[in-house]
Design a protein around this motif. Sequence first.
Motif, PDB file in Angstrom:
ATOM      1  N   ALA A 261      19.104  37.414  -9.826  1.00 37.44           N
ATOM      2  CA  ALA A 261      20.263  38.303  -9.980  1.00 37.44           C
ATOM      3  C   ALA A 261      20.132  39.129 -11.253  1.00 37.44           C
ATOM      4  N   LEU A 262      19.649  38.501 -12.322  1.00 39.17           N
ATOM      5  CA  LEU A 262      19.454  39.243 -13.569  1.00 39.17           C
ATOM      6  C   LEU A 262      18.402  40.326 -13.394  1.00 39.17           C
ATOM      7  N   TYR A 263      17.314  39.995 -12.714  1.00 40.83           N
ATOM      8  CA  TYR A 263      16.268  40.993 -12.502  1.00 40.83           C
ATOM      9  C   TYR A 263      16.814  42.187 -11.706  1.00 40.83           C
ATOM     10  N   ALA A 264      17.635  41.909 -10.722  1.00 41.27           N
ATOM     11  CA  ALA A 264      18.201  42.994  -9.913  1.00 41.27           C
ATOM     12  C   ALA A 264      19.014  43.941 -10.788  1.00 41.27           C
ATOM     13  N   ASP A 276      13.092  35.288 -23.845  1.00 45.48           N
ATOM     14  CA  ASP A 276      12.000  34.474 -24.350  1.00 45.48           C
ATOM     15  C   ASP A 276      11.646  33.350 -23.381  1.00 45.48           C
ATOM     16  N   VAL A 277      12.432  33.202 -22.308  1.00 46.01           N
ATOM     17  CA  VAL A 277      12.257  32.086 -21.375  1.00 46.01           C
ATOM     18  C   VAL A 277      12.319  32.592 -19.931  1.00 46.01           C
ATOM     19  N   PHE A 278      11.543  31.936 -19.072  1.00 46.66           N
ATOM     20  CA  PHE A 278      11.420  32.370 -17.683  1.00 46.66           C
ATOM     21  C   PHE A 278      11.335  31.163 -16.761  1.00 46.66           C
ATOM     22  N   ASP A 279      11.607  31.405 -15.476  1.00 44.87           N
ATOM     23  CA  ASP A 279      11.490  30.326 -14.496  1.00 44.87           C
ATOM     24  C   ASP A 279      10.049  29.853 -14.361  1.00 44.87           C
ATOM     25  N   ASP A 280       9.114  30.789 -14.374  1.00 57.82           N
ATOM     26  CA  ASP A 280       7.690  30.450 -14.265  1.00 57.82           C
ATOM     27  C   ASP A 280       7.028  30.665 -15.616  1.00 57.82           C
ATOM     28  N   GLU A 281       6.554  29.593 -16.207  1.00 60.64           N
ATOM     29  CA  GLU A 281       5.852  29.680 -17.489  1.00 60.64           C
ATOM     30  C   GLU A 281       4.557  28.878 -17.412  1.00 60.64           C
ATOM     31  N   PRO A 282       3.435  29.488 -17.803  1.00 57.19           N
ATOM     32  CA  PRO A 282       3.279  30.846 -18.315  1.00 57.19           C
ATOM     33  C   PRO A 282       3.687  31.906 -17.282  1.00 57.19           C
ATOM     34  N   LEU A 283       4.177  33.031 -17.773  1.00 60.25           N
ATOM     35  CA  LEU A 283       4.600  34.116 -16.902  1.00 60.25           C
ATOM     36  C   LEU A 283       3.379  34.714 -16.207  1.00 60.25           C
ATOM     37  N   PRO A 284       3.347  34.731 -14.859  1.00 61.59           N
ATOM     38  CA  PRO A 284       2.173  35.267 -14.147  1.00 61.59           C
ATOM     39  C   PRO A 284       1.860  36.706 -14.564  1.00 61.59           C
ATOM     40  N   ALA A 285       0.589  37.039 -14.504  1.00 63.20           N
ATOM     41  CA  ALA A 285       0.150  38.369 -14.927  1.00 63.20           C
ATOM     42  C   ALA A 285       0.793  39.478 -14.122  1.00 63.20           C
ATOM     43  N   ASP A 286       1.136  39.197 -12.859  1.00 62.03           N
ATOM     44  CA  ASP A 286       1.737  40.225 -12.013  1.00 62.03           C
ATOM     45  C   ASP A 286       3.245  40.073 -11.890  1.00 62.03           C
ATOM     46  N   ASP A 287       3.854  39.286 -12.769  1.00 63.67           N
ATOM     47  CA  ASP A 287       5.304  39.093 -12.697  1.00 63.67           C
ATOM     48  C   ASP A 287       6.010  40.422 -12.945  1.00 63.67           C
ATOM     49  N   PRO A 288       7.006  40.768 -12.129  1.00 66.52           N
ATOM     50  CA  PRO A 288       7.669  42.069 -12.268  1.00 66.52           C
ATOM     51  C   PRO A 288       8.415  42.260 -13.580  1.00 66.52           C
ATOM     52  N   TRP A 289       8.774  41.169 -14.282  1.00 65.65           N
ATOM     53  CA  TRP A 289       9.440  41.328 -15.578  1.00 65.65           C
ATOM     54  C   TRP A 289       8.545  42.069 -16.570  1.00 65.65           C
ATOM     55  N   ALA A 295      13.291  46.002 -20.656  1.00 62.64           N
ATOM     56  CA  ALA A 295      13.298  44.571 -20.941  1.00 62.64           C
ATOM     57  C   ALA A 295      12.323  44.265 -22.067  1.00 62.64           C
ATOM     58  N   LEU A 296      12.801  43.527 -23.057  1.00 69.67           N
ATOM     59  CA  LEU A 296      11.945  42.973 -24.102  1.00 69.67           C
ATOM     60  C   LEU A 296      11.617  41.539 -23.701  1.00 69.67           C
ATOM     61  N   ILE A 297      10.345  41.178 -23.698  1.00 70.83           N
ATOM     62  CA  ILE A 297       9.978  39.828 -23.288  1.00 70.83           C
ATOM     63  C   ILE A 297       8.981  39.227 -24.268  1.00 70.83           C
ATOM     64  N   THR A 298       9.160  37.935 -24.545  1.00 71.32           N
ATOM     65  CA  THR A 298       8.243  37.187 -25.404  1.00 71.32           C
ATOM     66  C   THR A 298       7.916  35.859 -24.728  1.00 71.32           C
ATOM     67  N   PRO A 299       6.775  35.253 -25.046  1.00 77.13           N
ATOM     68  CA  PRO A 299       6.275  34.090 -24.299  1.00 77.13           C
ATOM     69  C   PRO A 299       6.790  32.734 -24.800  1.00 77.13           C
ATOM     70  N   HIS A 300       8.098  32.517 -24.704  1.00 76.37           N
ATOM     71  CA  HIS A 300       8.730  31.244 -25.068  1.00 76.37           C
ATOM     72  C   HIS A 300       8.216  30.759 -26.426  1.00 76.37           C
ATOM     73  N   ILE A 301       8.494  31.569 -27.418  1.00 80.26           N
ATOM     74  CA  ILE A 301       7.930  31.306 -28.737  1.00 80.26           C
ATOM     75  C   ILE A 301       8.972  31.414 -29.841  1.00 80.26           C
ATOM     76  N   ALA A 302      10.262  31.473 -29.460  1.00 85.01           N
ATOM     77  CA  ALA A 302      11.321  31.712 -30.435  1.00 85.01           C
ATOM     78  C   ALA A 302      11.347  30.685 -31.554  1.00 85.01           C
ATOM     79  N   GLY A 303      11.116  29.421 -31.219  1.00 79.24           N
ATOM     80  CA  GLY A 303      11.214  28.379 -32.231  1.00 79.24           C
ATOM     81  C   GLY A 303       9.950  28.134 -33.017  1.00 79.24           C
ATOM     82  N   ALA A 304       8.870  28.818 -32.678  1.00 79.87           N
ATOM     83  CA  ALA A 304       7.569  28.535 -33.285  1.00 79.87           C
ATOM     84  C   ALA A 304       7.275  29.506 -34.420  1.00 79.87           C
ATOM     85  N   THR A 305       7.709  29.145 -35.618  1.00 72.35           N
ATOM     86  CA  THR A 305       7.344  29.903 -36.814  1.00 72.35           C
ATOM     87  C   THR A 305       6.646  28.967 -37.788  1.00 72.35           C
ATOM     88  N   VAL A 306       5.952  29.532 -38.734  1.00 77.60           N
ATOM     89  CA  VAL A 306       5.333  28.728 -39.788  1.00 77.60           C
ATOM     90  C   VAL A 306       6.394  27.855 -40.457  1.00 77.60           C
TER      91      VAL A 306
END
Length: 342
Positions: A261-264, A276-289, A295-306
Amino acid sequence: MNSNSAVEQLPALRILLSVPDAEFDSFFPASTMAALQELGCVTTVEPAALQSPQTFATAAGDAEIAITAWAFPRLDAEHLAMAPKLRCVLHAASSVHFLVSEDFWDAGIPISQAGAAMAPAVAELSLTFTLALLRRIERLDHGLRSGATWEEARNVRRAREISGARIGVVGASRTGRRYIEACLALGADVSIYDPYLAADDPLAALSTTLEALFVESDIVAVHAPDTPETRGLIGKQQLALLKDGTALVNTARSTLLDMDALYAEVSSGRIDAALDVFDDEPLPADDPWRSLPNALITPHIAGATVDSRRRAGLIVVDELRRFLAGQPLEHALTRTDLERMG
């Protein structure tokens, strides 16, 4: 008694430390490792190696303290039987759902987690997303990179500043509160949906209904935990309430939303999103997102800082000191706590 006789030494505390090799130095740099080794004898074993029952039994057989992270074996009856001396578990990451079992809770072993270390990092990315979406960065950047003319790239809905913007926050969680604090400091008008917000909570005055939050907000930021109660909380009906030009930020879990619904809504261009989060992780290379210009997208990395990784390691050491001193663990979890946590 002979005054020259050696003082009998107590056996060193046995600590099993199991953090993925790729993250080990991030959690336990030399100074943190040295502090940990002052408290006991540390044995380090990669979580992947502990999947072997034989290796687990050897590593955990005399362990009194287990310091865990991702991929550590589930502490069920079988694994607990192989760790008969286990007195405390200190989890260097956040979620422990995969780690604990009913057998674990029944055993009465105290457990602590270092999720507080990641809250500032996740909140900061959520704030970064918020500022970027208000300024239409995702559309402007895509326009210039895709070959649009200068004027075509500039032809987007006029940007907003955060001061005076209406920010709706779903979930006054630990991370949500850090995000709310930052938004308020920058002059935003914040409202919160959280059915567990107590009447005497300082944030209670900002409380609203989920429907009102979606109707009134310029940005909706999701910070609720993933629980049976929150899964699917935001669906087609709620997203339809968003005004044209609104944006949604999710650095929590994708399960809280109906992602189709969000994608629509986002693909129609009516609203924007930062995820930063998706149903399929890792996000497939051909994912429409991956191809949406708004859309700004990041690979589930919000909490990972030095910084967050270092904080987590220090939390573990501090918690162990408390445990050895007979003091309550600052970040202890109970079975009841886990029912409302992701």
